[in-house]
Design an enzyme around this catalytic site. Structure first.
Site, PDB file in Angstrom:
ATOM      1  N   CYS A 129       0.744  -1.181  -0.230  1.00  0.00           N
ATOM      2  CA  CYS A 129      -0.144  -0.150  -0.324  1.00  0.00           C
ATOM      3  C   CYS A 129       1.274   1.145   0.082  1.00  0.00           C
ATOM      4  O   CYS A 129       0.546   2.298  -0.275  1.00  0.00           O
ATOM      5  CB  CYS A 129      -0.821   0.283   1.211  1.00  0.00           C
ATOM      6  SG  CYS A 129      -2.269  -1.032   1.475  1.00  0.00           S
TER       7      CYS A 129
HETATM    8  N1  COA Z   1     -20.829  -8.622   7.384  1.00  0.00           N
HETATM    9  C1  COA Z   1     -21.679  -8.976   8.834  1.00  0.00           C
HETATM   10  N2  COA Z   1     -20.471  -9.241   9.642  1.00  0.00           N
HETATM   11  C2  COA Z   1     -19.019  -9.234   9.143  1.00  0.00           C
HETATM   12  C3  COA Z   1     -18.520  -9.420   8.124  1.00  0.00           C
HETATM   13  C4  COA Z   1     -19.511  -9.178   7.334  1.00  0.00           C
HETATM   14  N3  COA Z   1     -19.151  -9.767   5.869  1.00  0.00           N
HETATM   15  N4  COA Z   1     -17.801  -8.964   8.451  1.00  0.00           N
HETATM   16  C5  COA Z   1     -17.057  -9.902   9.895  1.00  0.00           C
HETATM   17  N5  COA Z   1     -18.277  -9.544  10.220  1.00  0.00           N
HETATM   18  C6  COA Z   1     -18.055  -9.637  11.861  1.00  0.00           C
HETATM   19  C7  COA Z   1     -17.627 -10.505  12.993  1.00  0.00           C
HETATM   20  O1  COA Z   1     -17.432 -11.784  12.681  1.00  0.00           O
HETATM   21  C8  COA Z   1     -17.518  -9.649  14.479  1.00  0.00           C
HETATM   22  O2  COA Z   1     -18.664 -10.011  15.141  1.00  0.00           O
HETATM   23  P1  COA Z   1     -18.274 -10.748  15.958  1.00  0.00           P
HETATM   24  O3  COA Z   1     -18.319  -9.143  16.938  1.00  0.00           O
HETATM   25  O4  COA Z   1     -19.580 -11.472  16.516  1.00  0.00           O
HETATM   26  O5  COA Z   1     -17.252 -11.490  16.807  1.00  0.00           O
HETATM   27  C9  COA Z   1     -17.543  -8.281  13.667  1.00  0.00           C
HETATM   28  O6  COA Z   1     -18.516  -8.378  12.781  1.00  0.00           O
HETATM   29  C10 COA Z   1     -16.868  -7.323  14.138  1.00  0.00           C
HETATM   30  O7  COA Z   1     -15.688  -8.591  13.126  1.00  0.00           O
HETATM   31  P2  COA Z   1     -14.367  -7.400  12.935  1.00  0.00           P
HETATM   32  O8  COA Z   1     -13.279  -8.223  11.968  1.00  0.00           O
HETATM   33  O9  COA Z   1     -13.694  -7.669  14.256  1.00  0.00           O
HETATM   34  O10 COA Z   1     -14.737  -5.801  12.550  1.00  0.00           O
HETATM   35  P3  COA Z   1     -13.637  -4.681  11.956  1.00  0.00           P
HETATM   36  O11 COA Z   1     -14.703  -3.782  13.179  1.00  0.00           O
HETATM   37  O12 COA Z   1     -12.461  -4.618  13.470  1.00  0.00           O
HETATM   38  O13 COA Z   1     -13.767  -4.457  10.963  1.00  0.00           O
HETATM   39  C11 COA Z   1     -12.341  -4.399   9.020  1.00  0.00           C
HETATM   40  C12 COA Z   1     -13.070  -5.224   9.773  1.00  0.00           C
HETATM   41  C13 COA Z   1     -11.334  -4.763   7.896  1.00  0.00           C
HETATM   42  C14 COA Z   1     -13.443  -3.289   8.071  1.00  0.00           C
HETATM   43  C15 COA Z   1     -11.233  -3.771  10.022  1.00  0.00           C
HETATM   44  O14 COA Z   1     -10.558  -3.978  10.527  1.00  0.00           O
HETATM   45  C16 COA Z   1     -10.190  -2.669   9.055  1.00  0.00           C
HETATM   46  O15 COA Z   1     -10.164  -1.653   8.011  1.00  0.00           O
HETATM   47  N6  COA Z   1      -9.089  -3.006   9.465  1.00  0.00           N
HETATM   48  C17 COA Z   1      -7.717  -1.499   9.089  1.00  0.00           C
HETATM   49  C18 COA Z   1      -6.994  -2.847   7.962  1.00  0.00           C
HETATM   50  C19 COA Z   1      -7.195  -2.513   6.694  1.00  0.00           C
HETATM   51  O16 COA Z   1      -7.829  -1.662   6.483  1.00  0.00           O
HETATM   52  N7  COA Z   1      -5.802  -2.665   6.246  1.00  0.00           N
HETATM   53  C20 COA Z   1      -5.938  -2.571   4.765  1.00  0.00           C
HETATM   54  C21 COA Z   1      -4.357  -2.445   4.446  1.00  0.00           C
HETATM   55  S1  COA Z   1      -3.447  -0.909   5.527  1.00  0.00           S
END
Ligand code: COA
Length: 377
Positions: free
Chosen positions: A159
Site C-alpha cells: 500500500c
Molecule cells: N458482514 C457482516 N458481519 C461481519 C462481516 C461481514 N462481511 N465481516 C465480519 N463480520 C462480523 C464479525 O464476525 C464480527 O462479529 P462478532 O463481533 O460477533 O465476532 C464483527 O462483524 C466485527 O468483525 P471485525 O473483523 O472485528 O470487524 P472490524 O470492525 O474490525 O472491521 C475491517 C473489519 C477489516 C474493516 C477493519 O478491521 C479494518 O479496516 N482494519 C484496518 C486494516 C485495513 O484496512 N488494512 C488494509 C491495508 S492498510
C-alpha cells in the site's frame, strides 16, 4: 527556486468502467454461502466443517466507509460459483493488462503536466502486485509509451508503493540521474482479494494512478507542487500478508491455499498502524518547521474511514472535516498504493499557492511513507 527543488507537475487517474456496489457484492456472496452450506450440509452437521456466515451491506459501510468499488471484471467477481475476476491471458505480442492501465494513467498525467513522452527519462511502476516475474512491467510500459530512451524499474512496497516511488523519483532527480520521472500505480487488487472471505471480501478495488515529477526549474504546468520532504518507515509485521510467489510450486500442499491471497488481522492493523502514522506525520512536518495548523490538507491512504479519521484527529488535535482529509474510499474502496494519489488528484485544485499538505500512505510491511508538498504555482 533552488536547483535541487523537485515538483509534482501533473497527475493522472484511470478508472475501470465497471463497478460493484456493496448490495450487489453481498447478494452474490450470500448466494455462494448458501450453496456452500447446502453442499456441505452433512459434514457441517457432523461437525467436520463449519458453516459459512452471510455478509451484510450495512456492516461493510459501517466498518469500512466503503460503498462501492471499481473492478476490471464484474461478472467473474459476482459469479457465486467463481468469486474471482475473469482476466484473459494475452499473447506476448499484446500489451499486458497492467501495462495497459498504467499507460492510460500516464498519458493523462503527462497532459496534466504539459509534457510529452519524449520529455520522460524514467518510469517507476510502483504497486502491490506485478502481473509477471519479468521483464519488468515498467519496461513494457516504457516500450508502449513509445519512449526511445531512458530506464524503468518495478518496485513493490504494498500500500505504500506510491510514496516510496515518489521518494525514489525525487532522489533520482536530485542526484541527477533523471530530470523527469513518471511514477505509476496500476493496482489490480481484485485479483489478490479472497472474495470468499467474509472478513475482507469488500475491501479492494482496481485503478491506476500516475505522478509526474520534474526539476522545478524545468516544469511548465500551470499548477505545481513542490516536494518539501519525503520520509519512509518500515517495520516487519505479518498482520497484512500474502504468501503468493514463485516458490509456491515447490510445495504442492500449499498451492491455492488461503494464504496465497491477501489476508490481515484487521483489528491489530488498526491499533498498531494508526499511532505510527500520526507520529510520523507530526514528526515529519515538525522537522520542516510546519505546524499542524499550517497543514491545509491530508491526502491519506484510503483503506478504512475510521483509520483516517483517527489519524487526522491525532495530527490536528481535533476531528478533521472531509475537506481537510478527503475521502475517496467510499467510491473506490481500498486501491492499495493508488488511494492517497487518487485523493491528491481529485482534491487539490481549490488550494492556493503557498498552501501545504501531506500525501501519506501506510500498509503491509508495515510500511509508512509521507510526502510533504507546497503549492508553488
Ligand atoms: N458482514 C457482516 N458481519 C461481519 C462481516 C461481514 N462481511 N465481516 C465480519 N463480520 C462480523 C464479525 O464476525 C464480527 O462479529 P462478532 O463481533 O460477533 O465476532 C464483527 O462483524 C466485527 O468483525 P471485525 O473483523 O472485528 O470487524 P472490524 O470492525 O474490525 O472491521 C475491517 C473489519 C477489516 C474493516 C477493519 O478491521 C479494518 O479496516 N482494519 C484496518 C486494516 C485495513 O484496512 N488494512 C488494509 C491495508 S492498510
Amino acid at each position: 527556486m533552488n536547483q535541487n527543488d523537485v515538483v509534482i507537475s501533473g497527475t493522472g487517474l484511470w478508472t475501470p468502467s465497471q463497478s460493484i456496489t456493496n448490495e450487489e457484492l453481498v447478494i452474490s456472496f450470500n448466494a455462494y454461502v448458501e450453496r456452500y452450506n447446502a453442499e456441505n450440509a452433512a459434514a457441517i452437521e457432523a461437525g467436520e466443517l463449519v458453516s459459512l456466515q452471510g455478509s451484510n451491506a450495512e456492516f461493510i459501510e459501517k466498518a469500512s466507509g466503503i460503498k462501492q468499488r471499481y473492478v476490471l471484471d464484474k461478472e467473474g467477481v459476482l459469479d457465486p460459483s467463481r468469486l474471482a475476476p475473469r482476466i484473459a491471458e494475452r499473447p506476448d505480442e499484446q500489451i499486458s493488462v497492467q501495462a495497459e492501465m498504467a499507460v492510460k494513467a500516464i498519458h493523462q498525467a503527462l497532459e496534466n503536466a504539459g509534457r510529452s513522452v519524449s520529455d520522460v527519462d524514467a518510469i517507476l511502476v510502483a504497486c502491490s502486485n506485478m502481473q509477471r516475474a519479468y521483464p519488468a512491467v515498467s519496461v513494457e510500459v516504457q516500450h508502449y509509451l513509445g519512449m526511445e530512451r531512458g530506464w524503468a524499474y518495478d518496485m513493490n512496497v504494498a500500500c505504500s508503493s506510491a510514496t516510496f516511488g515518489i521518494q525514489a523519483g525525487v532522489d533520482a532527480i536530485r542526484n541527477g540521474s533523471a530530470k523527469c520521472v513518471v511514477m505509476v500505480n496500476p493496482e489490480i487488487c481484485s485479483a489478490h482479494l479472497a472474495w470468499q472471505d467474509r472478513d475482507c471480501h469488500f475491501i479492494f478495488g482496481d485503478v491506476a494512478t500516475a505522478v509526474v515529477l520534474e526539476r522545478a526549474e524545468d516544469a511548465v504546468s500551470a499548477e505545481q507542487w513542490q516536494v518539501l520532504g519525503t520520509r519512509l518507515q518500515t517495520k516487519f509485521s505479518s498482520n497484512i500478508r500474502n504468501n503468493f510467489g514463485f516458490l509456491n510450486r515447490c510445495d504442492e500442499s500449499g498451492v491455492g491455499a488461503r494464504d496465497k491471497l491477501f489476508r490481515q488481522e484487521g483489528r491489530k492493523v488498526f491499533k498498531e498502524v494508526c499511532p505510527m502514522v500520526a507520529e510520523q506525520i507530526l514528526d515529519h512536518i515538525g522537522s520542516l518547521s510546519i505546524t499542524p495548523e499550517q497543514l491545509s490538507r491530508m491526502w491519506l491512504h484510503q483503506a478504512n474511514l475510521s483509520m483516517n479519521e483517527l489519524i487526522a484527529k491525532r495530527v490536528l488535535g481535533r476531528p478533521a472535516d472531509r475537506v481537510e482529509a478527503p475521502v475517496i474510499l467510499d467510491e473506490y474502496a481500498n486501491t492499495s498504493s493508488a488511494g492517497s494519489i487518487i485523493a491528491f488528484h481529485k482534491h487539490r485544485q481549490d488550494l492556493a499557492v503557498g498552501d501545504q499538505g501531506v500525501i501519506c500512505s501506510f500498509g503491509a510491511g508495515y510500511s509508512i511513507g509521507s510526502v510533504i508538498v507546497r503549492r508553488s504555482r
